[in-house]
Design a protein around this motif. Structure first.
Motif, PDB file in Angstrom:
ATOM      1  N   SER A   1       0.845   4.716  -5.975  1.00  0.00           N
ATOM      2  CA  SER A   1      -0.369   5.464  -5.648  1.00  0.00           C
ATOM      3  C   SER A   1      -0.746   5.121  -4.204  1.00  0.00           C
ATOM      4  O   SER A   1      -0.278   4.117  -3.651  1.00  0.00           O
ATOM      5  N   PRO A   2      -1.607   5.921  -3.566  1.00  0.00           N
ATOM      6  CA  PRO A   2      -2.023   5.589  -2.197  1.00  0.00           C
ATOM      7  C   PRO A   2      -2.642   4.184  -2.087  1.00  0.00           C
ATOM      8  O   PRO A   2      -2.355   3.460  -1.127  1.00  0.00           O
ATOM      9  N   ALA A   3      -3.443   3.780  -3.057  1.00  0.00           N
ATOM     10  CA  ALA A   3      -4.062   2.443  -3.023  1.00  0.00           C
ATOM     11  C   ALA A   3      -3.007   1.349  -3.194  1.00  0.00           C
ATOM     12  O   ALA A   3      -3.047   0.323  -2.508  1.00  0.00           O
ATOM     13  N   GLU A   4      -2.060   1.550  -4.115  1.00  0.00           N
ATOM     14  CA  GLU A   4      -0.975   0.585  -4.302  1.00  0.00           C
ATOM     15  C   GLU A   4      -0.133   0.475  -3.033  1.00  0.00           C
ATOM     16  O   GLU A   4       0.203  -0.630  -2.599  1.00  0.00           O
ATOM     17  N   TYR A   5       0.192   1.608  -2.448  1.00  0.00           N
ATOM     18  CA  TYR A   5       1.000   1.615  -1.233  1.00  0.00           C
ATOM     19  C   TYR A   5       0.292   0.851  -0.118  1.00  0.00           C
ATOM     20  O   TYR A   5       0.906   0.050   0.586  1.00  0.00           O
TER      21      TYR A   5
END
Length: 141
Positions: A17-21
């Motif tokens: 996800s964008p947050a994980e990335y």
């Protein structure tokens, strides 16, 4: 360093996800006291959210009241890679997954916590996935 899991940044962007990335691949930090595992007391194994490598076990997790999950020792010393981090005008020790190179957090020493190692691995919840003990035993044979 070369890693066992070697993917392009585009592959990581597609899988995370964008947050994980942002945290795992760009060395970001989730806001304090917002992470899924900050107050978790469940028994199990904490794996790298990016590649599934076993990183920490719940029996080394402790309450440091710092806003992120804290561990006093990795599951195996070769599970993590420690690198000098001079970002943000300070010198710290970054913790990365040794299997895929993903950013996990930082380790601090000598803070006086009553732990066997006097270390605090301050790890972003979003960098981890908790596998409950009953599931961990089944997946590991």
């Amino acid at each position: 360093m070369g890693y066992e899991i070697d993917k392009t940044e585009e592959q990581w962007r597609q899988e995370l996800s964008p947050a994980e990335y942002h945290v795992l691949r760009e060395a970001g930090t989730e806001p304090a006291f917002t992470g899924e595992y900050t107050h978790t007391k469940a028994t199990g194994v904490y794996e790298c959210r990016a590649c599934g490598a076993e990183l920490f076990r719940s029996d080394t997790k402790f309450e440091s009241h710092c806003g992120w999950p804290s561990f006093f020792d990795p599951a195996d010393s070769s599970a993590v890679e420690l690198l000098e981090d001079r970002s943000h005008g300070m010198v710290r020790t970054e913790v990365r997954c040794a299997r895929c190179g993903s950013h996990l957090g930082h380790v601090f020493r000598g803070e006086g916590y009553p732990t066997p190692t006097d270390e605090r691995y301050c790890i972003n919840s979003i960098s981890l996935r908790l596998v409950p003990e009953e599931d961990a035993g089944e997946s590991r044979g």
